[in-house]
Design an enzyme around this catalytic site. Structure first.
Site, PDB file in Angstrom:
ATOM      1  N   ILE A  17      28.935 -67.355  26.005  1.00 53.28           N
ATOM      2  CA  ILE A  17      27.789 -68.135  26.468  1.00 53.28           C
ATOM      3  C   ILE A  17      26.559 -67.636  25.716  1.00 53.28           C
ATOM      4  CG2 ILE A  17      26.318 -68.731  28.456  1.00 53.28           C
ATOM      5  CD1 ILE A  17      29.159 -69.688  28.878  1.00 53.28           C
ATOM      6  N   GLY A  19      22.623 -67.243  25.609  1.00 45.25           N
ATOM      7  CA  GLY A  19      21.440 -67.226  26.458  1.00 45.25           C
ATOM      8  C   GLY A  19      20.184 -67.112  25.612  1.00 45.25           C
ATOM      9  N   GLU A  95      22.845 -74.296  36.172  1.00 43.91           N
ATOM     10  CA  GLU A  95      22.171 -74.936  35.042  1.00 43.91           C
ATOM     11  C   GLU A  95      22.247 -76.462  35.045  1.00 43.91           C
ATOM     12  OE1 GLU A  95      20.323 -73.245  32.851  1.00 43.91           O
ATOM     13  OE2 GLU A  95      20.866 -71.332  33.771  1.00 43.91           O
TER      14      GLU A  95
END
Length: 187
Positions: A17, A19, A95
C-alpha cells in the site's frame, strides 16, 4: 470496486500500500515492512473536499489526494499475503466510505527496488476535487473546517511533520502553511 481491486491484486503475493498523507502517520493496519517510496506521474495535493473527516457538508475541509503529474514521495507498507484481503476491507471502510478515490496499482520505487502498490488517487473530474483555491479560501478552510477527526489545519500540520520525520520535502505544503501562518500573525 473492492472486489475488482482484490482480483487485480490476485492474492498470490504480499500486498503493498502506498501512503502519501495520513496513511503515513495513521495507517490503522498491521504491516511487516515500511519503506520510503516514490511514484512517478502523480503528486500529493491538498485539493480534496472532506465533508466528514476534516469538515462538514456545510463547511467542507480538505484532505490530500494523489493527482496526475509530477512525482510523489511517501511510504509503502507490506502486508503479508494472508492478511491482504482483510486489510483491504478495513482500508476500504476508511478510505472509500464515499467512493471518492480511484484505487490504482502504481509502481513505487524504493531503495530495495520497485514494488507494485495500491494507491488512492483522485480524478480532477471528481466532484470532490477542489480545483484551484485562492489563498483566502485556504485561510478560511484552515480557520474554520473541522470534522470527526479534527481540523484541516491540524491534518496539514501533522502530515508535514510526519513527512519531515521521514526526510520527505513537500515544498507546496510548506509554502502554503508558511503563508497562512504569516497571515494569522499579522497585526
Amino acid at each position: 470496486m473492492l472486489e475488482h481491486t482484490v482480483a487485480e491484486w490476485g492474492g498470490r503475493e504480499d500486498l503493498w500500500i502506498f501512503g502519501y498523507g495520513s496513511l503515513i502517520w495513521r495507517p490503522e493496519f498491521e504491516y511487516v515492512e515500511r519503506r520510503p517510496a516514490r511514484v512517478h506521474g502523480w503528486h500529493r495535493a491538498l485539493k480534496m473536499w472532506s465533508r466528514i473527516n476534516r469538515g462538514t457538508p456545510e463547511r467542507p475541509g480538505l484532505v490530500f489526494g494523489l493527482l496526475t503529474g509530477g512525482c510523489c514521495r511517501g511510504m509503502v507498507f507490506r502486508i503479508p499475503r494472508e492478511d491482504g484481503e482483510p486489510t483491504l476491507a478495513r482500508l476500504w471502510k476508511r478510505e472509500m466510505v464515499t467512493g471518492v478515490y480511484d484505487p490504482r496499482w502504481l509502481t513505487a520505487h524504493t531503495p530495495q527496488g520497485p514494488v507494485r502498490s495500491l494507491a488512492f488517487t483522485l480524478s480532477r473530474r471528481s466532484p470532490s476535487h477542489t480545483g484551484e483555491l485562492s489563498e483566502e479560501e485556504y485561510r478560511a478552510i484552515f480557520a474554520f473546517a473541522s470534522g470527526i477527526y479534527g481540523t484541516t489545519l491540524d491534518y496539514a500540520h501533522r502530515t508535514l511533520e510526519e513527512l519531515r520525520r521521514h526526510d520527505i520535502r513537500d515544498r507546496n505544503l510548506e509554502r502554503l502553511l508558511r503563508r497562512i501562518q504569516a497571515e494569522q500573525h499579522k497585526p
